[in-house]
Design a protein around this motif. Sequence first.
Motif, PDB file in Angstrom:
ATOM      1  N   TYR A  66      -1.171  -7.820  -2.623  1.00 32.10           N
ATOM      2  CA  TYR A  66      -0.345  -6.972  -1.871  1.00 32.10           C
ATOM      3  C   TYR A  66      -0.428  -5.634  -2.513  1.00 32.10           C
ATOM      4  N   SER A  67      -0.370  -4.545  -1.450  1.00 35.32           N
ATOM      5  CA  SER A  67      -0.485  -3.091  -1.795  1.00 35.32           C
ATOM      6  C   SER A  67       0.234  -2.466  -0.797  1.00 35.32           C
ATOM      7  N   ILE A  68       0.582  -0.944  -0.927  1.00 37.61           N
ATOM      8  CA  ILE A  68       1.334  -0.227   0.136  1.00 37.61           C
ATOM      9  C   ILE A  68       0.186   0.113   1.059  1.00 37.61           C
ATOM     10  N   GLN A 101       2.108   6.186   3.743  1.00 35.16           N
ATOM     11  CA  GLN A 101       0.781   5.774   3.787  1.00 35.16           C
ATOM     12  C   GLN A 101       0.204   5.845   5.251  1.00 35.16           C
ATOM     13  N   LEU A 102       0.791   5.194   5.937  1.00 38.06           N
ATOM     14  CA  LEU A 102       0.356   5.330   7.416  1.00 38.06           C
ATOM     15  C   LEU A 102      -0.366   6.711   7.917  1.00 38.06           C
ATOM     16  N   ALA A 103       0.945   7.805   7.613  1.00 34.20           N
ATOM     17  CA  ALA A 103       0.702   8.852   8.244  1.00 34.20           C
ATOM     18  C   ALA A 103      -0.210   9.692   7.629  1.00 34.20           C
ATOM     19  N   THR A 104      -0.487   9.527   6.360  1.00 29.90           N
ATOM     20  CA  THR A 104      -1.574  10.207   5.624  1.00 29.90           C
ATOM     21  C   THR A 104      -2.969   9.612   5.971  1.00 29.90           C
ATOM     22  N   ASN A 105      -3.072   8.438   6.026  1.00 25.31           N
ATOM     23  CA  ASN A 105      -4.094   7.751   6.571  1.00 25.31           C
ATOM     24  C   ASN A 105      -4.796   7.776   8.089  1.00 25.31           C
ATOM     25  N   SER A 106      -3.516   8.069   8.704  1.00 25.73           N
ATOM     26  CA  SER A 106      -3.826   8.257  10.281  1.00 25.73           C
ATOM     27  C   SER A 106      -2.792   9.164  10.811  1.00 25.73           C
ATOM     28  N   PRO A 107      -3.207  10.503  10.508  1.00 21.81           N
ATOM     29  CA  PRO A 107      -2.075  11.426  10.703  1.00 21.81           C
ATOM     30  C   PRO A 107      -2.062  11.457  12.378  1.00 21.81           C
ATOM     31  N   GLU A 108      -2.874  11.018  13.552  1.00 19.59           N
ATOM     32  CA  GLU A 108      -2.845  11.263  14.845  1.00 19.59           C
ATOM     33  C   GLU A 108      -1.744  10.221  15.220  1.00 19.59           C
ATOM     34  N   ARG A 179       7.686 -15.271  -5.213  1.00 21.23           N
ATOM     35  CA  ARG A 179       6.192 -14.735  -5.402  1.00 21.23           C
ATOM     36  C   ARG A 179       5.731 -13.478  -4.725  1.00 21.23           C
ATOM     37  N   SER A 180       6.422 -13.666  -3.279  1.00 20.30           N
ATOM     38  CA  SER A 180       5.971 -12.232  -2.413  1.00 20.30           C
ATOM     39  C   SER A 180       6.660 -11.256  -2.842  1.00 20.30           C
ATOM     40  N   TYR A 181       8.059 -11.466  -3.348  1.00 18.74           N
ATOM     41  CA  TYR A 181       8.963 -10.528  -3.722  1.00 18.74           C
ATOM     42  C   TYR A 181       8.379  -9.758  -4.916  1.00 18.74           C
ATOM     43  N   LEU A 182       8.051 -10.501  -5.823  1.00 17.07           N
ATOM     44  CA  LEU A 182       7.368 -10.001  -7.203  1.00 17.07           C
ATOM     45  C   LEU A 182       5.987  -9.209  -6.846  1.00 17.07           C
ATOM     46  N   ALA A 183       5.348  -9.613  -5.857  1.00 17.85           N
ATOM     47  CA  ALA A 183       4.032  -9.143  -5.612  1.00 17.85           C
ATOM     48  C   ALA A 183       4.220  -7.711  -4.663  1.00 17.85           C
ATOM     49  N   SER A 184       5.371  -7.746  -3.997  1.00 20.99           N
ATOM     50  CA  SER A 184       5.574  -6.529  -3.347  1.00 20.99           C
ATOM     51  C   SER A 184       6.310  -5.343  -4.371  1.00 20.99           C
ATOM     52  N   LEU A 185       7.056  -5.861  -5.187  1.00 15.16           N
ATOM     53  CA  LEU A 185       7.456  -5.044  -6.353  1.00 15.16           C
ATOM     54  C   LEU A 185       6.512  -4.441  -7.204  1.00 15.16           C
ATOM     55  N   ARG A 186       5.484  -5.237  -7.399  1.00  8.46           N
ATOM     56  CA  ARG A 186       4.458  -4.642  -8.242  1.00  8.46           C
ATOM     57  C   ARG A 186       3.284  -3.671  -7.442  1.00  8.46           C
ATOM     58  N   ALA A 187       3.410  -4.042  -6.073  1.00  5.57           N
ATOM     59  CA  ALA A 187       2.602  -2.927  -5.222  1.00  5.57           C
ATOM     60  C   ALA A 187       3.234  -1.405  -5.226  1.00  5.57           C
TER      61      ALA A 187
END
Length: 273
Positions: A66-68, A101-108, A179-187
Amino acid sequence: MPQIRLNDCLFHYTDQGSGPPLLLLHGLGSSERDWEYQVPALTEHYRVLCLDSRGHGQTEKGGNGYSIPLFAADCLAFIQAMELEKPHIVGLSMGGMIAFQLATNSPETPASLTIVNSAPEVIPRRPAEYWMAGKRLFFAHILPMRAIASGLGKMLFPKPDQQHHRDTFQARWCENDRRSYLASLRAIVGWGVSAQLDRIVCPVLVVSADQDYTPVEQKRNYVSRLGDARLEVIADSRHATPVDQPEAFNSLLLDFLQQVDATRTLTHEIDPA
């Protein structure tokens, strides 16, 4: 319930109303139910879509990798699969990070961003910030989900007349896959796009509770580095502003969205090309 497979994950989403597309992104450990006090008001004017991020709500769980940036790639894939043209994007807390993150990756892609009680980075820089990040990660890994839910519920909704919100929050929080919550927090911890804020070209509304985890001044600082952006502060509110101050939040959001839409319409009439 509608589902869609994107990037090797099965996502749950909702799709209601008609009009310009509006995508709502929830916070850490939550789901599309973050927006239950917004959807009825918004669907009078917009096609409102809510997406459960991977590992959250009724979307497939996992917890690996998981990552932002991955969450943002999921959102972009959803926008493309649903053929949403220039959607407005609203993100609460972690959802705001995904929107950044989305707006910096895909400004349009976005017509506008609304960032609620969030920031373009969660990078500890001072000793106190390292201490807070480490403490949060430590307790998240050792405490049962029910204990975390109880502590967060009291912090988010401390007033006696907010018992319903506390009870609802705690019940929903305990549904999380640990497990998913902790992975999201670490992300979240260590993520940031502050150096890319100049890539954001759409109008931005930043909404801050007056009693959010992070001071209003921190939000004022990053708003000053954005182009077409403004900060609005909602009084007597904490981190879950759409829940504890829904009327004030809905009014602010609708005014902003309709201003953006009116400007886009006028621009198109002046220069159809």
